[in-house]
Design an enzyme around this catalytic site. Structure first.
Site, PDB file in Angstrom:
ATOM      1  N   TYR A  17       2.771  12.288  -1.156  1.00 40.86           N
ATOM      2  CA  TYR A  17       1.969  13.287  -1.861  1.00 40.86           C
ATOM      3  C   TYR A  17       2.741  14.560  -2.190  1.00 40.86           C
ATOM      4  CZ  TYR A  17      -2.416  10.824  -1.742  1.00 40.86           C
ATOM      5  OH  TYR A  17      -3.403   9.929  -1.979  1.00 40.86           O
ATOM      6  N   LYS A  24       4.055   1.288   7.516  1.00 42.70           N
ATOM      7  CA  LYS A  24       4.601   0.158   6.741  1.00 42.70           C
ATOM      8  C   LYS A  24       6.112   0.131   7.020  1.00 42.70           C
ATOM      9  CE  LYS A  24       4.297  -3.082   3.530  1.00 42.70           C
ATOM     10  NZ  LYS A  24       3.552  -4.342   3.703  1.00 42.70           N
ATOM     11  N   ASP A  56      -1.209  -3.102   5.588  1.00 44.50           N
ATOM     12  CA  ASP A  56      -1.924  -4.165   4.872  1.00 44.50           C
ATOM     13  C   ASP A  56      -2.748  -5.010   5.845  1.00 44.50           C
ATOM     14  OD1 ASP A  56       0.756  -4.481   5.598  1.00 44.50           O
ATOM     15  OD2 ASP A  56       1.033  -6.275   4.404  1.00 44.50           O
ATOM     16  N   ASP A  80      -5.359   8.144   2.877  1.00 44.34           N
ATOM     17  CA  ASP A  80      -6.256   8.337   1.739  1.00 44.34           C
ATOM     18  C   ASP A  80      -6.991   7.029   1.433  1.00 44.34           C
ATOM     19  OD1 ASP A  80      -7.459   9.485  -0.428  1.00 44.34           O
ATOM     20  OD2 ASP A  80      -5.733   9.291  -1.756  1.00 44.34           O
ATOM     21  N   ASP A  83     -11.155   5.847   2.659  1.00 44.60           N
ATOM     22  CA  ASP A  83     -12.198   5.439   1.702  1.00 44.60           C
ATOM     23  C   ASP A  83     -12.721   4.045   2.047  1.00 44.60           C
ATOM     24  OD1 ASP A  83     -11.863   7.806   0.318  1.00 44.60           O
ATOM     25  OD2 ASP A  83     -11.930   6.837  -1.644  1.00 44.60           O
TER      26      ASP A  83
END
Ligand code: NAD
Length: 341
Positions: free
Chosen positions: A126, A178, A212, A236, A240
């Protein structure tokens, strides 16, 4: 009523913001919450009033109070304005984004969800280090983006997550990364967070997941998770997804926390499609205000607010349209106020 007052900045924001802020403040007044509001503009409202979506007097107010409750802010399209939300995070180094997800209305897709996502809010992908390389007349032939994670930033968010777990009686923190592919960027996060986890051994359990696999396991068996700590972009996306487990963004509160400032908000936006109709669901902002009460140590008032919300939704069956009911924003707030002892 307590004599203690706590100065706090109140930003009604744009779209449905003023409606849900009015409803929330009415409920907080009924609870005798100690906040002494300094009302300030931001977003489109700030732009209209003073030519800046984040006016200097709003920033000064937050710097002075160290505490804000904020409605959603629209970023003006065109004119090169940066998101006021991102500017607030940068200005006040709000490095931790805390998003609890709790089942409030039974009978949804999943029962008994009680999860907290803690997202690093200032680093990672970001930071916006992006550029294009033109080739053969195509100005966008190649796009390059870099992320930045620092040892200090990773340690700070991991310590925040483990301290949060301790303070809130949580059993486990799952470190999500990751590191199998982004070996440096999220490998550093994994390594540092696991070092922090060792210091909490015997007090808070920890484990880790690749992002994942975590996303899939959240759908198959969300109950295995308790607190999730992760980097900016993964946080982020996962937060959600997790909001979806408990009925969507209308129920999702969020806190942005730094060393000296904390800003509480609903996760959803300004909902321009229903703005001004008086039908918006104020729950996410009400839950954000409960987080704010706990943050300043008013656990008793926060508990009474959460209890009254549960009774209004489930015993009285009063719900706004997005939850299948027919109550207006104000009717929901009034029903909630009747449930406050
Ligand atoms: P949105 O969250 O405003 O709306 C998405 C959908 O959810 C709409 O159909 C809306 O009616 C519904 N919805 C949202 N909140 C609701 C509520 N409380 N009650 C009932 N229904 C609700 O997302 P969007 O349309 O993508 O964004 C609109 C504006 O909000 C944009 O300018 C965006 O930049 C801004 N935004 C601000 C924030 C923030 O300030 N934290 C967050 C997200 C979006």
């Amino acid at each position: 009523m307590s004599h203690l007052t706590i100065p706090a900045t109140l930003i009604p924001g744009d779209g449905i913001g003023p409606e849900i802020v009015d409803a929330t403040v009415a409920v907080l007044d009924a609870l005798h919450a100690p906040f002494q509001w300094d009302i300030k503009k931001a977003g489109l409202a700030g732009l209209k009033e003073s030519g800046d979506p984040l006016p200097p007097e709003t920033i000064e107010s937050i710097r002075r109070t160290g505490l804000a409750l904020k409605g959603p802010l629209e970023t003006p399209v065109g004119g090169g304005y940066r998101s006021s939300n991102v500017r607030l995070r940068e200005e006040f180094h709000l490095y931790a984004n805390v998003r609890p997800a709790l089942t409030l209305v039974p009978g949804g897709r999943y029962e008994n969800i009680d999860l907290v996502t803690i997202r690093e809010n200032t680093e990672g992908l970001y930071v916006g280090f992006e550029h294009y390389i033109p080739i053969d007349g195509d100005p966008h032939a190649v796009a390059i983006g870099s992320g930045v994670n620092t040892r200090a930033g990773c340690r700070r968010i991991a310590e925040f997550a483990f301290e949060y777990a301790l303070q809130h009686g949580r059993r486990k923190v799952t470190i999500v990364h990751k590191a199998n592919i982004l070996k440096a960027l999220t490998g550093l996060f994994r390594e540092t967070a696991n070092d922090v986890a060792k210091r909490y051994e015997g007090r808070v359990q920890s484990d880790e997941r690749i992002v994942d696999a975590c996303a899939m396991q959240l759908v198959l068996n969300p109950w295995q998770f308790d607190v999730i700590v992760t980097t900016n972009l993964f946080g982020d996306i996962l937060s959600d997804e997790i909001a979806g487990l408990v009925g969507g963004l209308g129920m999702a509160p969020g806190a942005n926390i730094g060393e000296n400032v904390a800003i509480f908000e609903a996760v959803h936006g300004s909902a321009p499609d229903i703005a001004g109709k008086g039908i918006a669901n104020p729950l996410a902002l009400l839950l954000a205000s409960a987080m704010m009460l706990s943050h300043v140590g008013c656990h008793d008032i926060a508990g009474r607010l959460r209890e009254a919300i549960g009774m209004t939704l489930n015993q009285d069956g009063v719900r706004t349209r997005d939850l299948g009911g027919s109550a207006s924003t104000r009717e929901f707030a009034n029903a909630l106020i009747r449930r406050i002892p």
